[in-house]
Design an enzyme around this catalytic site. Structure first.
Site, PDB file in Angstrom:
ATOM      1  N   GLY A 188       0.776  -1.240   0.000  1.00  0.00           N
ATOM      2  CA  GLY A 188       0.000   0.000   0.000  1.00  0.00           C
ATOM      3  C   GLY A 188       0.804   1.284   0.000  1.00  0.00           C
ATOM      4  O   GLY A 188       0.233   2.365   0.151  1.00  0.00           O
ATOM      5  N   GLY A 189       2.126   1.196  -0.178  1.00  0.00           N
ATOM      6  CA  GLY A 189       2.950   2.410  -0.155  1.00  0.00           C
ATOM      7  C   GLY A 189       2.512   3.414  -1.215  1.00  0.00           C
ATOM      8  O   GLY A 189       2.206   4.571  -0.899  1.00  0.00           O
ATOM      9  N   LYS A 190       2.464   2.969  -2.456  1.00  0.00           N
ATOM     10  CA  LYS A 190       2.100   3.910  -3.527  1.00  0.00           C
ATOM     11  C   LYS A 190       0.619   4.240  -3.468  1.00  0.00           C
ATOM     12  O   LYS A 190       0.215   5.369  -3.742  1.00  0.00           O
ATOM     13  CB  LYS A 190       2.488   3.337  -4.891  1.00  0.00           C
ATOM     14  CG  LYS A 190       3.999   3.232  -5.036  1.00  0.00           C
ATOM     15  CD  LYS A 190       4.413   2.714  -6.377  1.00  0.00           C
ATOM     16  CE  LYS A 190       5.878   2.310  -6.345  1.00  0.00           C
ATOM     17  NZ  LYS A 190       6.146   1.133  -5.455  1.00  0.00           N
TER      18      LYS A 190
ATOM     19  N   CYS B 112      10.232  -2.248  -9.539  1.00  0.00           N
ATOM     20  CA  CYS B 112      11.443  -1.874  -8.793  1.00  0.00           C
ATOM     21  C   CYS B 112      12.572  -2.796  -9.264  1.00  0.00           C
ATOM     22  O   CYS B 112      13.323  -3.333  -8.459  1.00  0.00           O
ATOM     23  CB  CYS B 112      11.237  -1.902  -7.284  1.00  0.00           C
ATOM     24  SG  CYS B 112      10.784  -3.495  -6.629  1.00  0.00           S
TER      25      CYS B 112
HETATM   26  C1  LIG Z   1       5.616  -4.616  -6.321  1.00  0.00           C
HETATM   27  S1  LIG Z   1       4.353  -5.092  -5.265  1.00  0.00           S
HETATM   28  C2  LIG Z   1       3.383  -3.631  -5.150  1.00  0.00           C
HETATM   29  C3  LIG Z   1       3.937  -2.650  -4.155  1.00  0.00           C
HETATM   30  C4  LIG Z   1       2.939  -1.557  -3.860  1.00  0.00           C
HETATM   31  N1  LIG Z   1       2.535  -0.858  -5.046  1.00  0.00           N
HETATM   32  C5  LIG Z   1       3.491  -0.554  -2.875  1.00  0.00           C
HETATM   33  O1  LIG Z   1       3.952   0.519  -3.255  1.00  0.00           O
HETATM   34  O2  LIG Z   1       3.437  -0.841  -1.660  1.00  0.00           O
HETATM   35  C6  LIG Z   1       3.360  -6.087  -6.281  1.00  0.00           C
HETATM   36  C7  LIG Z   1       2.083  -6.563  -5.630  1.00  0.00           C
HETATM   37  O3  LIG Z   1       1.311  -7.215  -6.631  1.00  0.00           O
HETATM   38  C8  LIG Z   1       0.607  -8.256  -6.016  1.00  0.00           C
HETATM   39  N2  LIG Z   1       0.138  -9.158  -7.079  1.00  0.00           N
HETATM   40  C9  LIG Z   1       0.756 -10.243  -7.606  1.00  0.00           C
HETATM   41  N3  LIG Z   1      -0.015 -10.796  -8.555  1.00  0.00           N
HETATM   42  C10 LIG Z   1      -1.142 -10.052  -8.632  1.00  0.00           C
HETATM   43  C11 LIG Z   1      -2.311 -10.129  -9.412  1.00  0.00           C
HETATM   44  N4  LIG Z   1      -2.494 -11.095 -10.312  1.00  0.00           N
HETATM   45  N5  LIG Z   1      -3.277  -9.215  -9.211  1.00  0.00           N
HETATM   46  C12 LIG Z   1      -3.123  -8.236  -8.289  1.00  0.00           C
HETATM   47  N6  LIG Z   1      -2.032  -8.104  -7.515  1.00  0.00           N
HETATM   48  C13 LIG Z   1      -1.049  -9.010  -7.695  1.00  0.00           C
HETATM   49  C14 LIG Z   1       1.598  -8.848  -5.054  1.00  0.00           C
HETATM   50  O4  LIG Z   1       0.938  -9.592  -4.052  1.00  0.00           O
HETATM   51  C15 LIG Z   1       2.276  -7.588  -4.527  1.00  0.00           C
HETATM   52  O5  LIG Z   1       1.610  -7.151  -3.368  1.00  0.00           O
END
Ligand SMILES: C[S@@+](CC[C@H](N)C(=O)[O-])C[C@H]1O[C@@H](n2cnc3c(N)ncnc32)[C@H](O)[C@@H]1O
Length: 530
Positions: free
Chosen positions: A338-340, A463
């Site tokens: 949830g950061g972004k 990232c």
């Molecule tokens: C790079 S992280 C996102 C970080 C987030 N945007 C932040 O700033 O905190 C990617 C996220 O995508 C989720 N994810 C993986 N496959 C997914 C899918 N098919 N649909 C939705 N979310 C998914 C993962 O569980 C993970 O929490």
């Protein structure tokens, strides 16, 4: 399967009651000292003086709590844990605080990041490959090697305490071996050891990989990324690569975001942070616990890399047109933890735009819910819709076709751009991960575009700067579809004074770098739906 259980913030709410939600990178690198040069840091009062207060006779049997906690964390990481999660928990449980907590953190992060190099040195000093050394003993030796070669712990303290730790956790038999290896390591300076363990490696990239403690495949992928993203040429890439790999071994500074409308930079400054020169909504914390800041505790501010802040601001600042402009509604497709989403939601509320944060994992959707607590309250007050949806983002294009004006896809990726924050990541990831993620990244981008209204924008972020997770994904999908174009995102990246950021590559994509911008190596592509 999707679950809209977190309904509109106007219609009541229920909290998940578990997990942590202060945004990304929380705790990572906190309390770590900076290393003055790459191999041997500036003297730090804390390290040099960090000796057990026990009497010598007791010292022979036990080491101090900080070193013991560092060892325990190393073993948890060896069992699959994440240093940035296990260590803060351990330090809390053992009530290790202040300088001792910083010392333990530096030990674990440094010994883990540099374990590739240290293993080569330990093998040379022990006269046997590390595969022939018990994993428990090897972790003790890695911690000892880091005190000798990566920190300025006095030699006698590093050796004595490591032997005491070995006696305590590895047994009396192992402590003799640890003593012999530590003494041998202590006989040479870091540069001498690097020369010894890289001697005979003909390939310069492989030599650099050993020297900077990166797997060879990661080193090669980052080299290709520097060239592919236009950050280096064939003539400059070796210098750039060295700077990038060395910055991966530096502790990341603790960056904070003041979520607009919820917290101010003045407030963070008042609580000891310094305004960021890079991000208009950012600040940095030179020392101390971010959790001690009221705005962070309340979820009005958070720990967040400035690169992440900049790309969210860019997506929010770009112009949407046509159908999308007539009905603004924003989506974060992969929101956990949830950061972004925290920053995007705050901006959406300010503009009175409905916002949906989607996440596939139940636990991470809970974290998003928690991270957005302050935003949810603000959304309720402003009568703006704010939802957390748990579901597969790959379905959203079908479930809500053309339903959003701005869509952020912060795709699951290898994280090769955030190696500073995740000390074990470089040793866990494999080239197979890149291949395994490629399909998911394309499907999420496709779904995100389907969910975008004509004239609207999709921001695709990772990232990781790996070309297979970034340019190739975007170019592939754009080529396959006729309804989307790439927008040059570079002019949308402006610093805290409103000046355009430099060193963003050849465009139209943006690639940030730790050694150039001081951020994680975030990639960002902006697409417009026709
Ligand atoms: C790079 S992280 C996102 C970080 C987030 N945007 C932040 O700033 O905190 C990617 C996220 O995508 C989720 N994810 C993986 N496959 C997914 C899918 N098919 N649909 C939705 N979310 C998914 C993962 O569980 C993970 O929490």
């Amino acid at each position: 399967m999707s679950d809209d259980r977190r309904e509109d913030a106007r219609h009541g709410e229920h909290g998940p009651g578990r997990g942590e939600g202060r945004g990304e990178g929380r705790g990572a690198g906190r309390g770590e000292g900076r290393r003055g040069d790459r191999q041997r840091p500036q003297a730090r009062e804390r390290s040099a003086g960090h000796r057990s207060e026990l009497r010598p006779s007791e010292r022979a049997r036990r080491t101090d709590p900080a070193r013991l906690a560092a060892y325990t964390a190393m073993r948890d990481v060896a069992d699959g844990g994440y240093a940035n999660l296990v260590l803060p928990r351990l330090l809390r449980d053992k009530q290790i605080r202040g300088r001792d907590a910083g010392f333990a953190t530096e030990l674990v992060y440094g010994a883990t990041r540099l374990s590739g190099l240290y293993d080569a040195i330990i093998a040379s000093a022990a006269g046997r490959p590390v595969s022939k050394i018990d994993g428990n003993v090897l972790d003790t030796l890695r911690l000892g090697a880091h005190q000798l070669l990566g920190m300025r712990v006095a030699t006698h303290a590093a050796v004595d305490e490591t032997v005491a730790l070995a006696r305590q956790v590895n047994g009396a038999g192992a402590s003799g071996f640890v003593n012999a290896v530590m003494r041998r390591i202590s006989e040479r300076a870091p540069d001498e050891w690097v020369a010894i363990v890289t001697d005979g490696i003909a390939d310069p990239v492989e030599r650099l990989a050993v020297r900077t403690s990166h797997p060879v495949w990661v080193t090669k992928a980052l080299r290709a990324a520097l060239i592919g993203h236009g950050a280096a040429t064939a003539a400059t890439v070796d210098e750039s690569l060295t700077a990038l790999l060395e910055s991966d071994n530096e502790p990341a500074k603790v960056s904070l975001v003041a979520r607009p409308g919820l917290a101010s930079l003045d407030e963070l400054e008042h609580d000891g942070a310094l305004r960021s020169g890079l991000s208009p909504v950012g600040a940095t914390l030179a020392e101390g616990d971010p959790g001690a800041i009221a705005a962070v505790r309340d979820g009005r501010a958070a720990v967040q890399d400035e690169g992440s802040q900049l790309l969210v601001l860019a997506l929010a600042a770009a112009e949407v047109v046509g159908q999308a402009a007539a009905h603004e509604r924003w989506l974060d497709l992969c929101a956990g933890p949830g950061g972004k989403a925290g920053l995007l939601a705050a901006l959406a509320i300010q503009r009175r735009v409905p916002f949906v944060a989607n996440e596939i994992s139940e636990h991470r959707a809970d974290l998003v819910w928690q991270t957005l607590s302050a935003a949810r309250a603000a959304a309720r007050d402003a009568d703006v819709s704010l939802k957390v949806r748990q579901g597969d983002g790959r379905d959203l294009g079908e479930v809500e076709p053309e339903g959003f004006s701005r869509v952020l896809i912060d795709a699951p990726c290898t994280g090769l751009g955030a190696l500073r924050r995740r000390p074990e990541a470089r040793w866990r990831r494999t080239p197979d991960d890149v291949a395994a993620l490629a399909g998911l990244q394309r499907e999420l981008l496709t779904s995100g575009i389907d969910a975008t209204a004509p004239g609207g924008l999709v921001g695709y972020a990772t990232c990781s700067p790996h070309l297979n997770e970034t340019r190739f994904v975007v170019s592939d999908i754009v080529k396959r579809r006729g309804d989307v174009e790439v927008v040059d995102a570079r002019s949308l990246f402006v610093d805290a004074s409103g000046r355009p950021l430099g060193d963003l590559g050849d465009g139209p994509f943006v690639q940030l770098w730790p050694h150039l911008h001081g951020t994680d190596a975030m990639f960002f592509a902006l697409l417009r739906r026709h």
